[in-house]
Design an enzyme around this catalytic site. Structure first.
Site, PDB file in Angstrom:
ATOM      1  N   LYS A 166       0.823  -1.213   0.000  1.00 57.11           N
ATOM      2  CA  LYS A 166       0.000   0.000   0.000  1.00 57.11           C
ATOM      3  C   LYS A 166       0.855   1.261   0.000  1.00 57.11           C
ATOM      4  O   LYS A 166       0.566   2.203  -0.729  1.00 57.11           O
ATOM      5  CB  LYS A 166      -0.936   0.017   1.220  1.00 57.11           C
ATOM      6  CG  LYS A 166      -1.901  -1.159   1.291  1.00 57.11           C
ATOM      7  CD  LYS A 166      -2.907  -0.993   2.430  1.00 57.11           C
ATOM      8  CE  LYS A 166      -2.268  -0.972   3.805  1.00 57.11           C
ATOM      9  NZ  LYS A 166      -1.764  -2.267   4.278  1.00 57.11           N
ATOM     10  N   ARG A 174      -0.092  -9.123  13.442  1.00 53.08           N
ATOM     11  CA  ARG A 174      -0.686  -8.113  12.558  1.00 53.08           C
ATOM     12  C   ARG A 174      -1.562  -8.769  11.500  1.00 53.08           C
ATOM     13  O   ARG A 174      -2.623  -8.242  11.156  1.00 53.08           O
ATOM     14  CB  ARG A 174       0.405  -7.266  11.907  1.00 53.08           C
ATOM     15  CG  ARG A 174       0.910  -6.183  12.844  1.00 53.08           C
ATOM     16  CD  ARG A 174       2.288  -5.739  12.495  1.00 53.08           C
ATOM     17  NE  ARG A 174       2.316  -4.909  11.322  1.00 53.08           N
ATOM     18  CZ  ARG A 174       3.434  -4.645  10.638  1.00 53.08           C
ATOM     19  NH1 ARG A 174       4.584  -5.178  11.015  1.00 53.08           N
ATOM     20  NH2 ARG A 174       3.388  -3.874   9.607  1.00 53.08           N
ATOM     21  N   ARG A 232      -9.429   0.621   9.237  1.00 48.71           N
ATOM     22  CA  ARG A 232      -8.964  -0.708   9.603  1.00 48.71           C
ATOM     23  C   ARG A 232     -10.002  -1.472  10.407  1.00 48.71           C
ATOM     24  O   ARG A 232      -9.766  -2.636  10.747  1.00 48.71           O
ATOM     25  CB  ARG A 232      -7.698  -0.575  10.444  1.00 48.71           C
ATOM     26  CG  ARG A 232      -6.411  -0.998   9.741  1.00 48.71           C
ATOM     27  CD  ARG A 232      -5.287  -0.851  10.733  1.00 48.71           C
ATOM     28  NE  ARG A 232      -4.063  -1.499  10.371  1.00 48.71           N
ATOM     29  CZ  ARG A 232      -3.102  -0.968   9.632  1.00 48.71           C
ATOM     30  NH1 ARG A 232      -3.255   0.212   9.083  1.00 48.71           N
ATOM     31  NH2 ARG A 232      -1.985  -1.634   9.429  1.00 48.71           N
ATOM     32  N   ARG A 279      11.508  -0.011  11.235  1.00 48.58           N
ATOM     33  CA  ARG A 279      10.262  -0.078  11.999  1.00 48.58           C
ATOM     34  C   ARG A 279      10.330  -1.212  13.013  1.00 48.58           C
ATOM     35  O   ARG A 279      10.540  -2.364  12.650  1.00 48.58           O
ATOM     36  CB  ARG A 279       9.080  -0.299  11.047  1.00 48.58           C
ATOM     37  CG  ARG A 279       8.621   0.997  10.408  1.00 48.58           C
ATOM     38  CD  ARG A 279       7.528   0.765   9.412  1.00 48.58           C
ATOM     39  NE  ARG A 279       6.445  -0.054   9.923  1.00 48.58           N
ATOM     40  CZ  ARG A 279       5.298  -0.223   9.266  1.00 48.58           C
ATOM     41  NH1 ARG A 279       5.102   0.381   8.109  1.00 48.58           N
ATOM     42  NH2 ARG A 279       4.359  -0.981   9.764  1.00 48.58           N
ATOM     43  N   ARG A 298      11.466  -6.041   4.553  1.00 48.30           N
ATOM     44  CA  ARG A 298      11.299  -4.621   4.866  1.00 48.30           C
ATOM     45  C   ARG A 298      11.976  -4.279   6.188  1.00 48.30           C
ATOM     46  O   ARG A 298      12.505  -3.186   6.355  1.00 48.30           O
ATOM     47  CB  ARG A 298       9.796  -4.281   4.920  1.00 48.30           C
ATOM     48  CG  ARG A 298       9.513  -2.806   5.122  1.00 48.30           C
ATOM     49  CD  ARG A 298       8.044  -2.477   4.884  1.00 48.30           C
ATOM     50  NE  ARG A 298       7.184  -2.985   5.935  1.00 48.30           N
ATOM     51  CZ  ARG A 298       5.869  -2.815   5.969  1.00 48.30           C
ATOM     52  NH1 ARG A 298       5.263  -2.154   5.006  1.00 48.30           N
ATOM     53  NH2 ARG A 298       5.149  -3.288   6.949  1.00 48.30           N
TER      54      ARG A 298
HETATM   55  P1  ADP Z   1       1.292  -1.662   7.330  1.00 49.36           P
HETATM   56  O1  ADP Z   1       1.681  -0.760   6.210  1.00 49.36           O
HETATM   57  O2  ADP Z   1       2.300  -2.716   7.616  1.00 49.36           O
HETATM   58  O3  ADP Z   1      -0.090  -2.211   7.204  1.00 49.36           O
HETATM   59  P2  ADP Z   1       0.805   0.689   8.949  1.00 49.36           P
HETATM   60  O4  ADP Z   1       1.971   1.567   8.778  1.00 49.36           O
HETATM   61  O5  ADP Z   1      -0.415   1.014   8.181  1.00 49.36           O
HETATM   62  O6  ADP Z   1       1.284  -0.806   8.656  1.00 49.36           O
HETATM   63  O7  ADP Z   1       0.397   0.599  10.497  1.00 49.36           O
HETATM   64  C1  ADP Z   1       1.319   0.225  11.498  1.00 49.36           C
HETATM   65  C2  ADP Z   1       0.589   0.064  12.832  1.00 49.36           C
HETATM   66  O8  ADP Z   1      -0.047   1.300  13.191  1.00 49.36           O
HETATM   67  C3  ADP Z   1      -0.547  -0.967  12.837  1.00 49.36           C
HETATM   68  O9  ADP Z   1      -0.073  -2.277  13.069  1.00 49.36           O
HETATM   69  C4  ADP Z   1      -1.422  -0.426  13.974  1.00 49.36           C
HETATM   70  O10 ADP Z   1      -0.891  -0.754  15.241  1.00 49.36           O
HETATM   71  C5  ADP Z   1      -1.313   1.074  13.817  1.00 49.36           C
HETATM   72  N1  ADP Z   1      -2.390   1.617  12.934  1.00 49.36           N
HETATM   73  C6  ADP Z   1      -2.209   2.170  11.699  1.00 49.36           C
HETATM   74  N2  ADP Z   1      -3.377   2.555  11.181  1.00 49.36           N
HETATM   75  C7  ADP Z   1      -4.335   2.215  12.080  1.00 49.36           C
HETATM   76  C8  ADP Z   1      -5.749   2.320  12.113  1.00 49.36           C
HETATM   77  N3  ADP Z   1      -6.440   2.848  11.088  1.00 49.36           N
HETATM   78  N4  ADP Z   1      -6.409   1.860  13.210  1.00 49.36           N
HETATM   79  C9  ADP Z   1      -5.739   1.331  14.237  1.00 49.36           C
HETATM   80  N5  ADP Z   1      -4.418   1.185  14.277  1.00 49.36           N
HETATM   81  C10 ADP Z   1      -3.694   1.628  13.220  1.00 49.36           C
END
Ligand code: ADP
Length: 191
Positions: free
Chosen positions: A14, A146, A89, A134, A128
């Site tokens: 994404k 996750r 999410r 991260r 990654r």
């Molecule tokens: P990825 O790109 O691996 O899916 P993100 O960078 O979007 O990860 O998100 C990293 C972390 O931030 C998630 O695992 C969660 O803990 C938190 N997070 C991000 N967006 C949300 C959301 N919309 N609602 C709840 N938690 C979130």
């Protein structure tokens, strides 16, 4: 205004595709992951609360992320559209987003859902971790968590938007350019 959600499991690409889509269309990128990491970097109270949840692979509370998105949308009143990445999410977040867009007389144009098999997701996250810095990428147990949270809490968001006929599945395996071409074809058809 044309708004879209780039949807998919962690590691589905994404972030990479968002950057390319923004360069092409001028969308305003709203990534809750990026917004949360900025709060952590600035050592805000919100960031401190979010960090431990993120490091465990858990979701940050809905009210927190909805508040962040609300503020980010209000700070950007005149954009051609928003690209939501990593948000919504949960179904509660999706309902809140629809309400925020409705206040602006707008809505979600399309949900592009990247399809990537689970073994590929894990190997991408492991890779990654070597460069992203991260902390939530480093540990395989956290990656599994996750994915579990994704299947339990986030996949229903696709079901929620399906009832309005807004979800388009995109094959998420291939070169970055190939996947980008699949995404832009769907956007161009609707814009
Ligand atoms: P990825 O790109 O691996 O899916 P993100 O960078 O979007 O990860 O998100 C990293 C972390 O931030 C998630 O695992 C969660 O803990 C938190 N997070 C991000 N967006 C949300 C959301 N919309 N609602 C709840 N938690 C979130």
């Amino acid at each position: 205004m044309f708004n879209l959600i780039l949807f998919g499991p962690p590691g589905s690409g994404k972030g990479t595709q968002s950057e390319n889509l923004i360069a092409r269309y001028g969308f305003r990128h709203l990534s809750t992951g990026d917004l949360l990491r900025a709060e952590i970097a600035n050592k805000t109270p919100l960031g401190l609360e979010a960090k431990s949840l993120m490091d465990q692979g858990q979701l940050v509370p809905d009210a927190v992320v909805i508040g962040m998105i609300d503020a980010a949308m209000k700070a950007n009143p005149d954009v051609p559209g928003f690209l939501f990445d990593g948000f919504p999410r949960t179904v509660a977040q999706a309902e809140a987003l629809d309400a925020l867009l409705e206040q602006k007389g707008s809505s979600i144009g399309v949900v592009l859902a990247l399809q990537v098999p689970e073994n590929e997701l894990i190997s991408r996250m492991v890779n990654r971790a070597k460069t992203s810095g991260r902390s939530d990428d480093a540990d395989e147990q956290v990656q599994r968590k996750r994915l579990d949270v994704y299947l339990r809490d986030t996949l229903p968001v696709a079901g929620y938007y399906s009832q309005f006929g807004k979800v388009v599945e995109i094959e998420g395996v291939g070169s970055i350019d190939e996947i980008f071409a699949r995404l832009t074809a769907e956007i161009d058809r609707r814009k």
